[in-house]
Design a protein around this motif. Structure first.
Motif, PDB file in Angstrom:
ATOM      1  N   GLU A  19     106.364  24.043 -63.040  1.00 27.09           N
ATOM      2  CA  GLU A  19     104.898  24.017 -62.929  1.00 27.09           C
ATOM      3  C   GLU A  19     104.372  22.939 -63.859  1.00 27.09           C
ATOM      4  O   GLU A  19     104.752  22.901 -65.035  1.00 27.09           O
ATOM      5  N   GLU A  20     103.544  22.065 -63.343  1.00 23.34           N
ATOM      6  CA  GLU A  20     102.887  21.068 -64.201  1.00 23.34           C
ATOM      7  C   GLU A  20     101.706  21.743 -64.855  1.00 23.34           C
ATOM      8  O   GLU A  20     100.850  22.322 -64.178  1.00 23.34           O
ATOM      9  N   LEU A  21     101.632  21.665 -66.179  1.00 18.12           N
ATOM     10  CA  LEU A  21     100.657  22.461 -66.940  1.00 18.12           C
ATOM     11  C   LEU A  21      99.320  21.758 -67.186  1.00 18.12           C
ATOM     12  O   LEU A  21      98.284  22.387 -67.186  1.00 18.12           O
ATOM     13  N   PHE A  22      99.325  20.485 -67.500  1.00 21.23           N
ATOM     14  CA  PHE A  22      98.071  19.758 -67.764  1.00 21.23           C
ATOM     15  C   PHE A  22      98.286  18.286 -67.613  1.00 21.23           C
ATOM     16  O   PHE A  22      99.365  17.816 -67.494  1.00 21.23           O
TER      17      PHE A  22
ATOM     18  N   ASP B 178      98.977  20.914 -53.139  1.00 20.64           N
ATOM     19  CA  ASP B 178      99.163  20.329 -54.465  1.00 20.64           C
ATOM     20  C   ASP B 178      99.270  18.811 -54.396  1.00 20.64           C
ATOM     21  O   ASP B 178      99.694  18.250 -53.384  1.00 20.64           O
TER      22      ASP B 178
ATOM     23  N   ASN C  86     101.623  12.303 -69.316  1.00 24.08           N
ATOM     24  CA  ASN C  86     100.409  13.100 -69.523  1.00 24.08           C
ATOM     25  C   ASN C  86     100.538  14.545 -69.069  1.00 24.08           C
ATOM     26  O   ASN C  86      99.532  15.245 -68.980  1.00 24.08           O
ATOM     27  N   MET C  87     101.728  15.013 -68.754  1.00 20.15           N
ATOM     28  CA  MET C  87     101.869  16.326 -68.144  1.00 20.15           C
ATOM     29  C   MET C  87     103.066  17.078 -68.729  1.00 20.15           C
ATOM     30  O   MET C  87     104.189  16.577 -68.688  1.00 20.15           O
TER      31      MET C  87
ATOM     32  N   THR D 255     104.094  14.506 -60.950  1.00 15.28           N
ATOM     33  CA  THR D 255     103.996  13.398 -61.899  1.00 15.28           C
ATOM     34  C   THR D 255     105.284  13.221 -62.685  1.00 15.28           C
ATOM     35  O   THR D 255     105.395  12.314 -63.489  1.00 15.28           O
TER      36      THR D 255
END
Length: 135
Positions: free
Chosen positions: A132-135, A57, A7-8, A61
């Protein structure tokens, strides 16, 4: 390699590699590859716990792997090779793209940084990838 969660997506901010014990000049070819779904991890390495730059943070994930030397990660999809220069072992390798040039790894895809040239002898490598995890 780094395997994005389901999901990321990930943005690659930085890749750095250095060696600690060679004193003679050698040039090594590196590859930076984005692999689509159905990733087969390499073997012989370990799965480190990603560290956080910001202690507030949430836990990562994505899954990180390092030192896969027996076999390398592979995919049954179309692999994308990003332009990558050779690494002079005395200088190391440092990838720090402008924000608009950052590599994006979609959910369930993988980013693999690989050494294509065998070192002339035993070598101690160190490195990191900042994501960087975006979404």
């Amino acid at each position: 390699n780094i395997i994005a969660g389901s999901n990321m997506a990930l943005a690659i901010h930085q890749i750095a590699l250095t060696q600690k014990n060679l004193t003679a000049v050698e040039m090594w070819n590196l590859t930076v590859r984005r692999m689509p779904v159905t990733i087969t991890n390499g073997t012989g390495g370990t799965t480190p716990t990603p560290s956080k730059n910001n202690p507030g943070d949430a836990a990562a994930t994505f899954t990180a792997r390092m030192n896969d030397m027996t076999t390398r990660a592979s995919s049954n999809g179309t692999v994308i090779d990003f332009p990558c220069e050779a690494m002079n072992v005395l200088n190391g390798f440092f990838y720090l793209p402008a924000p608009e040039d950052r590599i994006i790894v979609a959910p369930t895809q993988s980013l693999v940084v690989g050494l294509e040239t065998a070192p002339s002898g035993s070598v101690v490598l160190s490195g990191h990838i900042t994501v960087e995890e975006l979404f």
